[in-house]
Design an enzyme around this catalytic site. Structure first.
Site, short mmCIF file in Angstrom:
data_model
loop_
_atom_site.label_atom_id
_atom_site.label_comp_id
_atom_site.label_asym_id
_atom_site.label_seq_id
_atom_site.Cartn_x
_atom_site.Cartn_y
_atom_site.Cartn_z
N SER A 162 0.81 -1.22 0.00
CA SER A 162 0.00 0.00 0.00
C SER A 162 0.84 1.27 0.00
O SER A 162 1.92 1.33 0.61
CB SER A 162 -0.87 -0.03 1.27
OG SER A 162 -1.40 1.25 1.52
N GLU A 198 0.17 3.61 1.79
CA GLU A 198 0.23 4.03 3.19
C GLU A 198 1.64 3.81 3.77
O GLU A 198 2.00 4.40 4.78
CB GLU A 198 -0.78 3.25 4.04
CG GLU A 198 -2.19 3.79 3.96
CD GLU A 198 -2.34 5.17 4.57
OE1 GLU A 198 -2.13 5.32 5.78
OE2 GLU A 198 -2.65 6.12 3.83
N TYR A 200 -1.54 0.28 10.76
CA TYR A 200 -1.81 -0.38 9.48
C TYR A 200 -0.61 -0.22 8.53
O TYR A 200 -0.14 -1.18 7.94
CB TYR A 200 -3.08 0.21 8.84
CG TYR A 200 -3.28 -0.19 7.39
CD1 TYR A 200 -3.88 -1.40 7.05
CD2 TYR A 200 -2.86 0.64 6.35
CE1 TYR A 200 -4.05 -1.76 5.72
CE2 TYR A 200 -3.03 0.28 5.02
CZ TYR A 200 -3.63 -0.92 4.71
OH TYR A 200 -3.80 -1.28 3.39
N PRO A 240 -5.03 10.26 14.67
CA PRO A 240 -3.93 10.65 15.56
C PRO A 240 -2.69 11.08 14.79
O PRO A 240 -1.91 11.91 15.25
CB PRO A 240 -3.64 9.36 16.35
CG PRO A 240 -4.81 8.48 16.16
CD PRO A 240 -5.50 8.89 14.89
P1 NDP Z 1 -11.46 -4.81 1.89
O1 NDP Z 1 -11.40 -4.28 3.28
O2 NDP Z 1 -12.60 -4.45 1.01
O3 NDP Z 1 -11.37 -6.40 1.95
C1 NDP Z 1 -10.55 -7.08 2.88
C2 NDP Z 1 -10.74 -8.56 2.74
O4 NDP Z 1 -9.90 -9.24 3.68
C3 NDP Z 1 -12.17 -9.05 3.01
O5 NDP Z 1 -12.47 -10.06 2.07
C4 NDP Z 1 -12.06 -9.64 4.42
O6 NDP Z 1 -13.00 -10.66 4.66
C5 NDP Z 1 -10.67 -10.24 4.34
N1 NDP Z 1 -10.07 -10.54 5.64
C6 NDP Z 1 -9.85 -9.66 6.65
N2 NDP Z 1 -9.25 -10.29 7.67
C7 NDP Z 1 -9.11 -11.60 7.33
C8 NDP Z 1 -8.59 -12.75 7.96
N3 NDP Z 1 -8.07 -12.71 9.19
N4 NDP Z 1 -8.60 -13.94 7.29
C9 NDP Z 1 -9.12 -14.00 6.06
N5 NDP Z 1 -9.64 -12.95 5.41
C10 NDP Z 1 -9.64 -11.76 6.03
O7 NDP Z 1 -10.07 -4.38 1.19
P2 NDP Z 1 -9.77 -3.99 -0.34
O8 NDP Z 1 -10.39 -4.97 -1.23
O9 NDP Z 1 -10.00 -2.54 -0.52
O10 NDP Z 1 -8.17 -4.16 -0.36
C11 NDP Z 1 -7.57 -5.43 -0.65
C12 NDP Z 1 -6.15 -5.43 -0.12
O11 NDP Z 1 -5.39 -4.40 -0.72
C13 NDP Z 1 -6.03 -5.22 1.39
O12 NDP Z 1 -4.92 -5.98 1.82
C14 NDP Z 1 -5.71 -3.73 1.52
O13 NDP Z 1 -5.01 -3.48 2.69
C15 NDP Z 1 -4.84 -3.54 0.27
N6 NDP Z 1 -4.83 -2.22 -0.31
C16 NDP Z 1 -6.02 -1.62 -0.65
C17 NDP Z 1 -6.02 -0.41 -1.29
C18 NDP Z 1 -7.28 0.28 -1.68
O14 NDP Z 1 -7.22 1.48 -1.98
N7 NDP Z 1 -8.40 -0.42 -1.74
C19 NDP Z 1 -4.74 0.27 -1.63
C20 NDP Z 1 -3.56 -0.48 -1.25
C21 NDP Z 1 -3.63 -1.68 -0.62
P3 NDP Z 1 -14.46 -10.39 5.35
O15 NDP Z 1 -15.40 -10.12 4.21
O16 NDP Z 1 -14.72 -11.66 6.06
O17 NDP Z 1 -14.29 -9.20 6.27
P1 GDR Z 2 -6.85 5.63 3.48
O1 GDR Z 2 -8.37 5.76 3.03
O2 GDR Z 2 -6.66 5.91 4.93
O3 GDR Z 2 -6.05 6.47 2.53
O4 GDR Z 2 -6.57 4.09 3.27
P2 GDR Z 2 -9.64 6.51 3.65
O5 GDR Z 2 -10.60 6.62 2.54
O6 GDR Z 2 -10.09 5.90 4.92
O7 GDR Z 2 -9.05 7.98 4.02
C1 GDR Z 2 -8.52 8.84 3.03
C2 GDR Z 2 -8.27 10.22 3.63
O8 GDR Z 2 -9.54 10.84 3.90
C3 GDR Z 2 -9.46 11.49 5.16
N1 GDR Z 2 -10.81 11.62 5.73
C4 GDR Z 2 -11.61 10.61 6.10
N2 GDR Z 2 -11.45 9.27 6.01
C5 GDR Z 2 -12.48 8.49 6.43
N3 GDR Z 2 -12.36 7.16 6.31
N4 GDR Z 2 -13.64 9.00 6.96
C6 GDR Z 2 -13.84 10.35 7.07
O9 GDR Z 2 -14.86 10.80 7.56
C7 GDR Z 2 -12.78 11.19 6.62
N5 GDR Z 2 -12.62 12.53 6.55
C8 GDR Z 2 -11.44 12.78 6.01
C9 GDR Z 2 -8.54 10.59 5.99
O10 GDR Z 2 -8.05 11.31 7.12
C10 GDR Z 2 -7.50 10.23 4.94
O11 GDR Z 2 -6.51 11.22 4.89
C11 GDR Z 2 -7.07 3.39 2.12
C12 GDR Z 2 -7.35 1.94 2.55
O12 GDR Z 2 -8.00 1.27 1.47
C13 GDR Z 2 -6.05 1.23 2.86
O13 GDR Z 2 -6.32 -0.16 3.09
C14 GDR Z 2 -5.10 1.38 1.67
O14 GDR Z 2 -3.88 0.75 1.93
C15 GDR Z 2 -4.89 2.84 1.36
O15 GDR Z 2 -6.14 3.45 1.07
C16 GDR Z 2 -3.98 3.06 0.15
#
Ligand code: NDP
Ligand code: GDR
Length: 323
Positions: free
Chosen positions: A123, A125, A147, A278
């Site tokens: 990520s 992040e 995270y 935080p």
């Molecule tokens: P989601 O939160 O939508 O999905 C997470 C998935 O992980 C769900 O299927 C969840 O299952 C499963 N899961 C969580 N904990 C466990 C566990 N202990 N054992 C088995 N399965 C588990 O995430 P995204 O699809 O958005 O992201 C996919 C991956 O990519 C994640 O690793 C995320 O951190 C990473 N990522 C995402 C980005 C984004 O912008 N979306 C950017 C960069 C990285 P359940 O349905 O049971 O909760």
């Molecule tokens: P992020 O996504 O932390 O970048 O992680 P998120 O959409 O939660 O936050 C993006 C930015 O928006 C600001 N923000 C808020 N965020 C949330 N969730 N809710 C609010 O009300 C709000 N207001 C402002 C946050 O402070 C932040 O700066 C996502 C996840 O998918 C991760 O798993 C993944 O790795 C990264 O993107 C890339």
């Protein structure tokens, strides 16, 4: 026919990746954990085409047994505790899932069949308090949340198993990617769902945290293509996947209200300290030139198109729920 094992198949990315792999005629096996409610909403349309196996990233025995039974050619490790704010509330659990979970999958590969190709969902992040802009594969990491710290571990253990054991293991450093299937707690979907509710008279305000944070937002459907491409190369490597454009949360809010035909968005937005973190990641913008060059990957959906797609999907969903 190739077999792919996907962890996190019920998540946003899992659903798009499953569609892509099925279209490419893979046998797709999804690992899901036992839940008391149904979590298959995003993959309901694929339910007859996917094989499901029960396992958990916390449980080494279940992962190893699954790899032994399924014998995949490729493993996509998408499962994680992926919501950044939760990682401050549950730092140890986040580390267990998001960091050590990666090692458990890699250990299963090593024990069962080291020729299995592995994708790790890393990520942006990890860049956190960024050392340079835009961020690329050589930019140093400075994570700002439990995270982000866990993802740095996941990245380096993937690199380490590649270098220690010669595994074909790739780390995809993906910047934020969104879609109508994004979880509603993430800011983009929270905004598009909130805007649609305001438009339909179902809500009066939208409560958000830091509106100044900037992100490089792409479309999830484009990004899963990069995951697949990484596993089709001659050599395993790590790649940044991003659009190269950055926008503030405020810009996303404005674009979403505009897409719904509401001009004076400031009337509806309330800043709520409960959503301020935080430690914040202020600015992310990725340089994906390596992925463009080596994988031939490029994003197809731009910022405004993405916002409109998400707002329209939420309007449609809420309208059909009313009739
Ligand atoms: P989601 O939160 O939508 O999905 C997470 C998935 O992980 C769900 O299927 C969840 O299952 C499963 N899961 C969580 N904990 C466990 C566990 N202990 N054992 C088995 N399965 C588990 O995430 P995204 O699809 O958005 O992201 C996919 C991956 O990519 C994640 O690793 C995320 O951190 C990473 N990522 C995402 C980005 C984004 O912008 N979306 C950017 C960069 C990285 P359940 O349905 O049971 O909760
Ligand atoms: P992020 O996504 O932390 O970048 O992680 P998120 O959409 O939660 O936050 C993006 C930015 O928006 C600001 N923000 C808020 N965020 C949330 N969730 N809710 C609010 O009300 C709000 N207001 C402002 C946050 O402070 C932040 O700066 C996502 C996840 O998918 C991760 O798993 C993944 O790795 C990264 O993107 C890339």
């Amino acid at each position: 026919m190739k077999t792919a094992l996907v962890t996190g198949i019920t998540g946003q990315d899992g659903s798009y990746l499953a569609e892509l792999l099925l279209a490419k005629r893979y046998r797709v096996v999804g690992m899901t954990r036992r839940t008391s409610t149904d979590v298959h909403e995003r993959i309901r349309h694929l339910i007859d085409d996917i094989e499901f196996v029960s396992g958990d990233l916390l449980d080494q025995a279940s992962i190893t047994a699954i790899v032994e039974r399924v014998r995949p050619n490729e493993i996509y490790n998408l499962a994680a505790q992926s919501f950044v704010p939760t990682s401050w509330d549950q730092p140890v659990l986040t580390g267990e899932f998001t960091a050590l979970g990666v090692t458990r999958v890699l250990e299963a590969i090593r024990a069962v069949d080291p020729s299995i190709r592995f994708y790790q969902a890393s990520s942006s992040e990890m860049f956190g308090k960024v050392h340079e802009s835009p961020q690329c594969e050589t930019t140093p990491f400075y994570p700002r949340s439990p995270y982000g710290v866990a993802k740095v571990y996941g990245h380096w253990i993937t690199v380490n198993y590649r270098e220690s054991y010669g595994l074909y293991a790739c780390s995809g450093i993906l910047f934020n990617h969104e879609s109508p299937r994004r979880g509603k707690e993430f800011v983009t979907r929270k905004i598009t769902d909130g805007v649609a509710r305001i438009k339909l008279g179902l809500a009066q305000e939208l409560r958000l945290g830091n509106l100044d944070a900037k992100r490089d937002w792409g479309f999830a459907g484009d990004y899963v293509e990069a995951m697949w491409l990484m596993l089709q190369q001659e050599r395993a490597d790590d790649y940044v996947v991003a659009t190269g454009e950055t926008h503030s949360v405020r810009e996303f809010v404005r674009a979403a209200f505009e897409a719904a035909g509401i001009e004076d968005f400031e009337r509806y937005v309330v800043t709520d300290p409960a959503f301020v973190r935080p430690a914040e990641v202020d600015l992310l913008v990725g340089d994906a030139s390596k992925a463009r060059r080596a994988l031939g990957w490029e994003p197809h959906v731009g910022f405004n198109e993405l916002v409109e797609m998400m707002v329209n999907a939420d309007l449609k969903r809420l309208q059909s729920a009313r009739v």
